[in-house]
Design an enzyme around this catalytic site. Sequence first.
Site, mmCIF file in Angstrom:
data_model
loop_
_atom_site.group_PDB
_atom_site.id
_atom_site.type_symbol
_atom_site.label_atom_id
_atom_site.label_comp_id
_atom_site.label_asym_id
_atom_site.label_seq_id
_atom_site.Cartn_x
_atom_site.Cartn_y
_atom_site.Cartn_z
ATOM 1 C CG ASP A 178 -7.281 3.525 -0.674
ATOM 2 O OD1 ASP A 178 -7.586 2.336 -0.619
ATOM 3 O OD2 ASP A 178 -7.505 4.324 0.266
ATOM 4 C CE LYS A 218 -4.417 1.008 0.193
ATOM 5 N NZ LYS A 218 -5.596 0.190 -0.164
HETATM 6 N N1 GLU Z 1 -7.397 0.452 -2.751
HETATM 7 C C1 GLU Z 1 -8.149 -0.723 -3.059
HETATM 8 C C2 GLU Z 1 -8.166 -1.661 -1.871
HETATM 9 O O1 GLU Z 1 -8.213 -1.193 -0.755
HETATM 10 C C3 GLU Z 1 -7.750 -1.373 -4.380
HETATM 11 C C4 GLU Z 1 -6.318 -1.747 -4.527
HETATM 12 C C5 GLU Z 1 -5.933 -2.222 -5.918
HETATM 13 O O2 GLU Z 1 -6.765 -2.257 -6.811
HETATM 14 O O3 GLU Z 1 -4.766 -2.574 -6.053
HETATM 15 O O4 GLU Z 1 -8.201 -2.859 -1.977
#
Ligand code: GLU
Length: 449
Positions: A170, A130
């Site tokens: 996100d 992340k």
């Molecule tokens: N931010 C999204 C999550 O919390 C998607 C992440 C992504 O698609 O890599 O899963």
Amino acid sequence: MVPSLDEKLELIYQEVLHRNPGEAEFHQAVREVLETLGPVLGKYPEFADRKIIQRICEPERQIIFRVPWQDDKGEVHINRAFRVEFNSALGPYKGGMRFHPSVYLGIIKFLGFEQIFKNALTGMPIGGGKGGSDFDPKGKSSDEIMRFCQSLMTELYRHLGEYTDVPAGDIGVGQREIGYMFGQYKRITNKYESGVLTGKGLAWGGSRARTEATGYGTVYFAQEMLKTRGESLDGKTCVVSGSGNVAIYAIEKIMQLGGKVIACSDSNGVILDEEGLDLELVKRIKEVDRRRISTYAQSRKHAVYRDGGNIWAIPCQVALPCATQNELNGKDARNLVKQGCIAVSEGANMPTTPEGIRIFLDAGIAYGPGKAANAAGVATSALEMQQNASRDSWTFQYTEHRLHQIMVDIHKTCHETAEEFGAPGNYVIGANIAGFLKVARAMVAMGLI
Ligand code: GLU
């Protein structure tokens, strides 16, 4: 009362507190998982011997860097950005980037930690990571956003790659920001490496249904939970917090399945529309005009806007927290249960506080934790990577069918795992244990990594 951990797990938790001071959200996410792993260590002592949990709690790599950028007036600003590459046992690090002033290392680590288990649950070959920045996109011009994204990628590119680390969106990061970041990555590396970022535009390597995926999937998860109780969404009164990408497409899918959504929100306040939300109006305000949700009440005369209001005070049968972490506390949970709520499916990451979760579980309502319920976003990102790798582009219908099936499978896995470990209907236990087992087995197979 806060449930106690068994002795081994308590020691691991104390070590996490000691090594990661001041990171409250990370502590919370770790504790929630540790509270469910006792029976796993009993059944598989090799995981304790190989210190798998301690290793999972320590990111493989953490990158923190400066992002200098200039606003439209030429003034210089400095932000801090992060990429936490948490676990790559199942595939390249995968997870979104969050741009929000509240971002600090503890937020990115909680999100990255949850992402490991979520990504494992999808059954796709993706590890957990992340990133994000304390940059506040609110009130910034598109040029300012572009300059910030370019400056961020000028550092981040060296850590990325379609087989290494694949960011996405996100909070505060959508298709526009992914475009600016992809453009800068392409320029620096001189490679059209489509699979290095997901959430791209359709004309340049994006996947159909990625925009809709997280919201749709959260509703599919609710639908599956309700099915096990002989219920459906048809005719149900629903409340969806937030009004961003996840909330909008959760509202859309609930409506398609016959439910009625009477409220949504943003960080300023709540819209209550007893006749059912006008989704096209919400989309126009948020996706086109990029304005506050309060403007909804100016166009729909019977709708009420409550500035600073609490959306969880509104009675509903199904609640979907789709805004942000810790948005629903113990008091809210008690309120929802008392007023007849039978299901909660989390579109946001960790939106319910530990006390709130305990109240939902004790009341025996259907409670779908984010790492299972909102997994369709990242799962569809993995489908986007699959399309990029094969230079293919699937139809909306086929992609939605795939993401629906993934959510049905995740629900089944969580349900069956909860039963196997003596906690039928407890999706927290089901999701944590099923996700953990997959990662732990891969880590054991790969030796001391
Ligand atoms: N931010 C999204 C999550 O919390 C998607 C992440 C992504 O698609 O890599 O899963």
